[in-house]
Design a protein around this motif. Structure first.
Motif, PDB file in Angstrom:
ATOM      1  N   ARG A  51       0.780  -1.036   0.100  1.00  0.00           N
ATOM      2  CA  ARG A  51      -0.092   0.002   0.129  1.00  0.00           C
ATOM      3  C   ARG A  51       0.900   1.229   0.098  1.00  0.00           C
ATOM      4  NH1 ARG A  51      -5.832  -1.323   2.850  1.00  0.00           N
ATOM      5  NH2 ARG A  51      -6.062   0.741   1.994  1.00  0.00           N
ATOM      6  N   LEU A  52       1.889   1.211  -0.899  1.00  0.00           N
ATOM      7  CA  LEU A  52       2.698   2.389  -0.863  1.00  0.00           C
ATOM      8  C   LEU A  52       1.812   3.797  -1.277  1.00  0.00           C
ATOM      9  CD1 LEU A  52       5.625   3.517  -0.862  1.00  0.00           C
ATOM     10  CD2 LEU A  52       5.918   2.971  -3.322  1.00  0.00           C
ATOM     11  N   ASP A  53       0.962   3.552  -2.155  1.00  0.00           N
ATOM     12  CA  ASP A  53       0.196   5.014  -2.260  1.00  0.00           C
ATOM     13  C   ASP A  53      -0.484   5.578  -1.088  1.00  0.00           C
ATOM     14  OD1 ASP A  53       0.847   4.746  -5.093  1.00  0.00           O
ATOM     15  OD2 ASP A  53      -0.816   3.719  -5.815  1.00  0.00           O
ATOM     16  N   ASP A  54      -0.914   4.475  -0.294  1.00  0.00           N
ATOM     17  CA  ASP A  54      -1.553   4.951   0.918  1.00  0.00           C
ATOM     18  C   ASP A  54      -0.585   5.692   1.813  1.00  0.00           C
ATOM     19  OD1 ASP A  54      -4.249   4.137   0.247  1.00  0.00           O
ATOM     20  OD2 ASP A  54      -3.912   2.213   1.041  1.00  0.00           O
ATOM     21  N   HIS A  55       0.746   5.044   1.953  1.00  0.00           N
ATOM     22  CA  HIS A  55       1.651   5.727   2.674  1.00  0.00           C
ATOM     23  C   HIS A  55       2.117   7.242   2.212  1.00  0.00           C
ATOM     24  CE1 HIS A  55       2.546   2.504   5.880  1.00  0.00           C
ATOM     25  NE2 HIS A  55       2.161   1.618   4.775  1.00  0.00           N
ATOM     26  N   LEU A  56       2.165   7.174   0.889  1.00  0.00           N
ATOM     27  CA  LEU A  56       2.579   8.565   0.245  1.00  0.00           C
ATOM     28  C   LEU A  56       1.506   9.481   0.327  1.00  0.00           C
ATOM     29  CD1 LEU A  56       4.000   7.208  -2.797  1.00  0.00           C
ATOM     30  CD2 LEU A  56       5.463   8.097  -0.888  1.00  0.00           C
ATOM     31  N   GLY A  57       0.188   9.095   0.507  1.00  0.00           N
ATOM     32  CA  GLY A  57      -0.868  10.063   0.807  1.00  0.00           C
ATOM     33  C   GLY A  57      -0.853  10.545   2.115  1.00  0.00           C
ATOM     34  N   ARG A  58      -0.565   9.524   3.093  1.00  0.00           N
ATOM     35  CA  ARG A  58      -0.551   9.718   4.611  1.00  0.00           C
ATOM     36  C   ARG A  58       0.562  10.870   4.759  1.00  0.00           C
ATOM     37  NH1 ARG A  58       0.037   5.251   8.984  1.00  0.00           N
ATOM     38  NH2 ARG A  58       1.974   5.048   8.346  1.00  0.00           N
ATOM     39  N   LEU A  59       1.647  10.648   4.148  1.00  0.00           N
ATOM     40  CA  LEU A  59       3.029  11.331   4.254  1.00  0.00           C
ATOM     41  C   LEU A  59       2.561  13.016   3.785  1.00  0.00           C
ATOM     42  CD1 LEU A  59       5.780  12.208   4.715  1.00  0.00           C
ATOM     43  CD2 LEU A  59       6.222  11.490   2.254  1.00  0.00           C
ATOM     44  N   ALA A  60       1.907  13.115   2.855  1.00  0.00           N
ATOM     45  CA  ALA A  60       1.445  14.286   2.360  1.00  0.00           C
ATOM     46  C   ALA A  60       0.569  14.969   3.156  1.00  0.00           C
ATOM     47  CB  ALA A  60       0.688  14.188   0.919  1.00  0.00           C
ATOM     48  N   ALA A  61      -0.443  14.114   3.784  1.00  0.00           N
ATOM     49  CA  ALA A  61      -1.477  14.858   5.142  1.00  0.00           C
ATOM     50  C   ALA A  61      -0.495  15.340   5.979  1.00  0.00           C
ATOM     51  CB  ALA A  61      -2.372  13.720   5.187  1.00  0.00           C
ATOM     52  N   SER A  62       0.410  14.421   6.521  1.00  0.00           N
ATOM     53  CA  SER A  62       1.127  14.980   7.676  1.00  0.00           C
ATOM     54  C   SER A  62       1.956  16.191   7.390  1.00  0.00           C
ATOM     55  CB  SER A  62       2.366  13.731   8.100  1.00  0.00           C
ATOM     56  OG  SER A  62       1.707  12.818   8.541  1.00  0.00           O
ATOM     57  N   LEU A  63       2.552  16.375   6.248  1.00  0.00           N
ATOM     58  CA  LEU A  63       3.333  17.543   5.862  1.00  0.00           C
ATOM     59  C   LEU A  63       2.414  18.776   6.052  1.00  0.00           C
ATOM     60  CD1 LEU A  63       5.568  16.240   3.016  1.00  0.00           C
ATOM     61  CD2 LEU A  63       6.342  17.001   5.298  1.00  0.00           C
ATOM     62  N   GLN A  64       1.197  18.487   5.419  1.00  0.00           N
ATOM     63  CA  GLN A  64       0.276  19.681   5.366  1.00  0.00           C
ATOM     64  C   GLN A  64      -0.157  19.897   6.761  1.00  0.00           C
ATOM     65  OE1 GLN A  64      -3.694  18.755   3.434  1.00  0.00           O
ATOM     66  NE2 GLN A  64      -3.940  20.784   3.002  1.00  0.00           N
TER      67      GLN A  64
END
Length: 269
Positions: A48-61
């Protein structure tokens, strides 16, 4: 099978993990300022790499940092994973200074927690009351301190509890429990990390017809449960045998079912 070769890409430069360095002036080092992800690699495939990258983006925001180039991070992860067909841990960091780090290493070698001691977690606040609530940041000191305190008191790890008394999560893992055939977990609105492994387990429970309840519950509710289980990106679904002085029975039928489903999902092609 090819063993995972510990390696890193730091700002686009491929190197052995043991040679990877960050400047002491980087805010990720000096202040723990940044966000990160740990992605489980199962049979050479990141889960689920895409989910992890999406969560990374949300954390940065959530912590008011500039967005990362997710496509570039994905390409760098693919470079590290090329030719790998066994298990490992893929970690992605983006620091406040703008440093981009992707690492690949063998699975962590550590004892798995079986006995948890509840600890208050005043740094975890509900979404909407605290801007960084739920963000997966590099500032993990409170979590690690909770683990050390639990271990100093004879347990394997901590079970984090909110100031209001709600069950939350572990320092490095998500937590769920079963009672009378229903699977319970804290809602992410309480400010916990939206665990990808937990998300998968909850989806599996729903697909298998297991009732799921996501709402604040006090510690007494968990202590009266039939089963307690934990999950993380680099762990199987594990049964907890003891919380505080409450010991749980050896049979873990729901954990066994959901754990088998999680394993199958991770290795699916």
């Amino acid at each position: 099978m090819n063993d995972v070769e510990a390696s890193a890409i730091v700002d686009g430069q491929l190197q052995p993990l043991t040679a990877a360095r960050l400047a002491v002036t980087d805010d990720g080092v000096a202040r723990g300022d940044g966000a990160f992800e740990t992605v489980g690699v199962w049979g050479g495939r990141p889960f689920r790499l895409d989910d992890h990258l999406g969560r990374l983006a949300a954390s940065l925001q959530a912590v008011a940092l500039p967005p990362a180039d997710l496509a570039q991070l994905r390409r760098e992860a693919e470079i590290l994973l090329e030719g790998v067909n066994t298990d490992g841990a893929l970690r992605i960091y983006v620091t406040a200074t703008g440093t981009r780090v992707v690492t690949l290493s063998p699975p962590p070698q550590r004892g798995e927690p079986r006995h948890l001691i509840p600890q208050p977690a005043p740094w975890i606040r509900p979404v909407g009351t605290f801007g960084p609530a739920g963000a997966k940041t590099m500032s993990y000191l409170p979590n690690m301190a909770a683990t050390r305190m639990a271990q100093a008191n004879g347990a394997d790890d901590a079970l984090l509890v909110s100031l209001e008394g709600w069950v939350l999560e572990g320092p490095t893992f998500a937590l769920m429990w079963a009672a009378d055939g229903t699977l319970f977990a804290a809602p992410i609105a309480l400010g916990i990390v939206d665990s990808i492994s937990r998300r998968t387990v909850l989806e599996l429970a729903d697909a298998q017809g297991v009732p799921v309840t996501l709402e604040p519950r006090p510690l007494d509710h968990l202590l009266a449960a039939d089963e307690v289980m934990i999950s993380s990106a680099v762990r199987p679904l594990l049964a907890i045998h003891r919380v505080a002085d409450r010991r749980y029975p050896g049979a873990t039928p729901l954990r066994d079912r959901l754990g088998a489903g999680l394993d199958q999902a991770r290795f699916a092609r």
